[in-house]
Write a protein that holds these residues in place. Structure first.
Motif, mmCIF file in Angstrom:
data_model
loop_
_atom_site.group_PDB
_atom_site.id
_atom_site.type_symbol
_atom_site.label_atom_id
_atom_site.label_comp_id
_atom_site.label_asym_id
_atom_site.label_seq_id
_atom_site.Cartn_x
_atom_site.Cartn_y
_atom_site.Cartn_z
ATOM 1 N N ALA A 84 0.325 63.705 60.081
ATOM 2 C CA ALA A 84 -1.028 63.764 60.633
ATOM 3 C C ALA A 84 -1.330 65.148 61.202
ATOM 4 O O ALA A 84 -2.452 65.655 61.067
ATOM 5 N N THR A 85 -0.353 65.782 61.847
ATOM 6 C CA THR A 85 -0.552 67.121 62.383
ATOM 7 C C THR A 85 -0.839 68.115 61.267
ATOM 8 O O THR A 85 -1.690 69.006 61.400
ATOM 9 N N ALA A 86 -0.127 67.968 60.161
ATOM 10 C CA ALA A 86 -0.382 68.847 59.017
ATOM 11 C C ALA A 86 -1.787 68.647 58.471
ATOM 12 O O ALA A 86 -2.468 69.613 58.111
ATOM 13 N N HIS A 87 -2.224 67.405 58.383
ATOM 14 C CA HIS A 87 -3.586 67.132 57.917
ATOM 15 C C HIS A 87 -4.619 67.721 58.873
ATOM 16 O O HIS A 87 -5.623 68.306 58.448
ATOM 17 N N ALA A 88 -4.377 67.559 60.167
ATOM 18 C CA ALA A 88 -5.326 68.076 61.152
ATOM 19 C C ALA A 88 -5.397 69.597 61.124
ATOM 20 O O ALA A 88 -6.428 70.180 61.491
ATOM 21 N N SER A 89 -4.336 70.252 60.678
ATOM 22 C CA SER A 89 -4.333 71.715 60.639
ATOM 23 C C SER A 89 -5.367 72.262 59.659
ATOM 24 O O SER A 89 -5.740 73.440 59.740
ATOM 25 N N VAL A 90 -5.828 71.415 58.720
ATOM 26 C CA VAL A 90 -6.870 71.862 57.790
ATOM 27 C C VAL A 90 -8.118 72.263 58.558
ATOM 28 O O VAL A 90 -8.793 73.242 58.210
ATOM 29 N N LEU A 91 -8.443 71.527 59.623
ATOM 30 C CA LEU A 91 -9.582 71.898 60.455
ATOM 31 C C LEU A 91 -9.343 73.252 61.111
ATOM 32 O O LEU A 91 -10.258 74.085 61.194
ATOM 33 N N GLY A 92 -8.120 73.491 61.560
ATOM 34 C CA GLY A 92 -7.801 74.784 62.143
ATOM 35 C C GLY A 92 -7.924 75.917 61.145
ATOM 36 O O GLY A 92 -8.390 77.017 61.482
ATOM 37 N N LEU A 131 -10.842 80.648 59.320
ATOM 38 C CA LEU A 131 -11.498 81.426 58.271
ATOM 39 C C LEU A 131 -12.980 81.626 58.563
ATOM 40 O O LEU A 131 -13.535 82.692 58.305
ATOM 41 N N ALA A 132 -13.619 80.596 59.111
ATOM 42 C CA ALA A 132 -15.048 80.705 59.393
ATOM 43 C C ALA A 132 -15.342 81.669 60.532
ATOM 44 O O ALA A 132 -16.339 82.398 60.512
ATOM 45 N N LEU A 133 -14.464 81.710 61.543
ATOM 46 C CA LEU A 133 -14.675 82.555 62.715
ATOM 47 C C LEU A 133 -13.994 83.913 62.599
ATOM 48 O O LEU A 133 -14.029 84.706 63.546
ATOM 49 N N SER A 134 -13.333 84.151 61.447
ATOM 50 C CA SER A 134 -12.651 85.427 61.199
ATOM 51 C C SER A 134 -11.561 85.711 62.238
ATOM 52 O O SER A 134 -11.399 86.845 62.714
ATOM 53 N N ILE A 135 -10.824 84.672 62.600
ATOM 54 C CA ILE A 135 -9.675 84.827 63.478
ATOM 55 C C ILE A 135 -8.432 84.391 62.714
ATOM 56 O O ILE A 135 -8.523 83.901 61.589
ATOM 57 N N SER A 136 -7.292 84.587 63.310
ATOM 58 C CA SER A 136 -6.046 84.221 62.642
ATOM 59 C C SER A 136 -6.005 82.715 62.375
ATOM 60 O O SER A 136 -6.262 81.901 63.273
ATOM 61 N N VAL A 137 -5.692 82.361 61.134
ATOM 62 C CA VAL A 137 -5.585 80.943 60.771
ATOM 63 C C VAL A 137 -4.465 80.275 61.557
ATOM 64 O O VAL A 137 -4.560 79.087 61.909
ATOM 65 N N VAL A 138 -3.416 81.013 61.854
ATOM 66 C CA VAL A 138 -2.306 80.454 62.623
ATOM 67 C C VAL A 138 -2.783 79.993 63.994
ATOM 68 O O VAL A 138 -2.446 78.893 64.452
ATOM 69 N N TRP A 139 -3.600 80.820 64.647
ATOM 70 C CA TRP A 139 -4.110 80.432 65.970
ATOM 71 C C TRP A 139 -5.052 79.240 65.865
ATOM 72 O O TRP A 139 -5.047 78.356 66.739
ATOM 73 N N GLY A 140 -5.869 79.198 64.815
ATOM 74 C CA GLY A 140 -6.765 78.062 64.632
ATOM 75 C C GLY A 140 -5.996 76.771 64.412
ATOM 76 O O GLY A 140 -6.298 75.734 65.029
ATOM 77 N N ALA A 141 -4.988 76.818 63.532
ATOM 78 C CA ALA A 141 -4.189 75.621 63.264
ATOM 79 C C ALA A 141 -3.397 75.197 64.491
ATOM 80 O O ALA A 141 -3.259 73.998 64.784
ATOM 81 N N LEU A 142 -2.884 76.177 65.235
ATOM 82 C CA LEU A 142 -2.116 75.858 66.447
ATOM 83 C C LEU A 142 -3.004 75.184 67.484
ATOM 84 O O LEU A 142 -2.609 74.190 68.112
ATOM 85 N N ALA A 143 -4.219 75.691 67.648
ATOM 86 C CA ALA A 143 -5.131 75.106 68.629
ATOM 87 C C ALA A 143 -5.483 73.667 68.272
ATOM 88 O O ALA A 143 -5.469 72.776 69.134
ATOM 89 N N VAL A 144 -5.798 73.422 66.999
ATOM 90 C CA VAL A 144 -6.162 72.066 66.577
ATOM 91 C C VAL A 144 -4.974 71.120 66.728
ATOM 92 O O VAL A 144 -5.127 69.968 67.180
ATOM 93 N N ALA A 145 -3.768 71.581 66.385
ATOM 94 C CA ALA A 145 -2.585 70.725 66.501
ATOM 95 C C ALA A 145 -2.312 70.366 67.960
ATOM 96 O O ALA A 145 -1.954 69.226 68.276
ATOM 97 N N LEU A 146 -2.488 71.323 68.858
ATOM 98 C CA LEU A 146 -2.263 71.045 70.276
ATOM 99 C C LEU A 146 -3.313 70.075 70.824
ATOM 100 O O LEU A 146 -2.995 69.171 71.608
#
Length: 260
Positions: free
Chosen positions: A38-46, A51-66
Motif C-alpha cells: 500500500a505504501t508503494a501504491h501511495a507513493s504514486v501520488l508523491g 513532478l507537478a511542483l518541480s521538486i524532488s520526487v523522493v521528497w514527494g514520495a517520502l512525504a506521502v508515505a509518512l
C-alpha cells in the motif's frame, strides 16, 4: 568508474538490496506485506506531486508515505481495522495520483519510469541519495534492533520490558517510507514491495536466528539485484522486473528447504 551506466545501476541495486533485507524481515515477521504494498501504491501520488511542483520526487514520495502511515495509525485509534484503513488510504492515494498525472500536461511519459523503474538511468546524485538513505535506515534499525524484535514478539511482552510498541511501529513506518521513496528509481512503485518481501521470505527457511535471517536476506537481495541486471543485459529485458523475477526463482528454490 561511475561513468558507466551499468556500474551505477549495479551500485543502486546493491544499495537498495542491502537496506530492504533487514527491513523486509520485520515486514515478514509482522505480516506487514500489505502495508508495504500500500505504501508503494501511495507513493504514486508523491511522484505526481513532485513532478507537478518541480521538486524532488523522493521528497514527494517520502512525504506521502509518512502521511499515509500517520493516517493509518489515526484511523486505527478511531476504531477502524488496519486492513480497512490501509486499503482505503492506499487506493485513494493511488487514484488521486493518477488524476493528478492526467491533469498535468507532459507527466504521463515521466510517470512510466517511476511505476516500473529505470535503474539504468540512475545518476551520481541518485546514488548519493540511495546510499545515504540506506545507511541512515540501516543505522536506525541497528540502533532499535532489540526493541523492534521485542515489540514484534508481542505488545504485552514489549510493555513488560518497558518498550512502547506503538513507538517501535512508527520507527518501522518511517523506515519503510524512506526505503519506498529511494527505491522508486530502481524497481518502480509497482515492484517495491516485492524487494521487501521476497528476499526475506526466501531467507526464512535458511536461518535459525533473526540476525542470520537478515544476513541471508541481504545475500539473496544482492544476488537478485546483480543477477537480474546481468539477465536484463543478456536478454534485453526490463531491469527492475528481471531483478524481481530472479528473487522469485530463489524463493521457489528455498521453499523446498526444511525450516531450520
Amino acid at each position: 568508474m561511475l561513468d558507466s551506466f551499468l556500474m551505477r545501476a549495479a551500485l543502486a541495486g546493491l544499495g537498495v538490496a542491502l537496506v530492504t533485507a533487514p527491513l523486509g524481515c520485520f515486514v515478514v515477521w509482522r505480516r506487514m506485506a500489505y502495508f508495504g504494498h500500500a505504501t508503494a501504491h501511495a507513493s504514486v501520488l508523491g511522484v505526481a506531486l513532485g513532478l507537478a511542483l518541480s521538486i524532488s520526487v523522493v521528497w514527494g514520495a517520502l512525504a506521502v508515505a509518512l502521511v499515509m502511515g500517520g493516517l493509518v495509525a489515526w484511523l486505527g485509534r478511531r476504531g477502524h481495522s488496519s486492513d480497512a484503513a490501509i486499503g482505503v488510504i492506499s487506493h485513494a492515494a493511488l487514484a488521486f495520483g493518477l488524476v493528478a498525472v492526467a491533469l498535468t500536461p507532459g507527466l504521463r511519459g515521466d510517470l512510466t519510469a517511476w511505476l516500473f523503474g529505470d535503474i539504468l538511468a540512475v545518476t551520481r546524485g541518485d546514488l548519493a541519495v540511495i546510499w545515504g538513505s540506506a545507511a541512515a535506515v540501516v543505522a536506525l534499525l541497528a540502533w532499535r534492533w532489540r526493541r523492534l524484535l521485542t515489540a514484534t514478539l508481542g505488545d504485552d511482552l514489549a510493555r513488560a520490558a518497558g518498550i512502547d510498541p506503538r513507538r517501535e511501529e512508527l520507527v518501522l513506518v518511517l523506515a519503510l517510507a524512506v526505503v519506498v521513496a529511494v527505491a522508486l528509481k530502481v524497481v518502480g512503485a509497482l515492484l517495491i514491495s516485492a524487494l521487501l518481501v521476497i528476499p526475506a521470505a526466501a531467507a526464512r527457511p535458511l536461518a535459525r536466528t533473526p540476525e542470520a535471517m537478515a544476513a541471508v536476506a541481504a545475500a539473496i537481495g544482492v544476488t537478485s539485484a546483480l543477477g537480474g541486471l546481468w539477465v536484463a543485459f543478456l536478454l534485453d529485458t526490463p531491469a527492475g522486473p528481471s531483478i524481481v523475477c530472479l528473487s522469485s526463482v530463489i524463493f521457489a528454490v528455498t521453499s523446498f528447504v526444511p525450516r531450520r
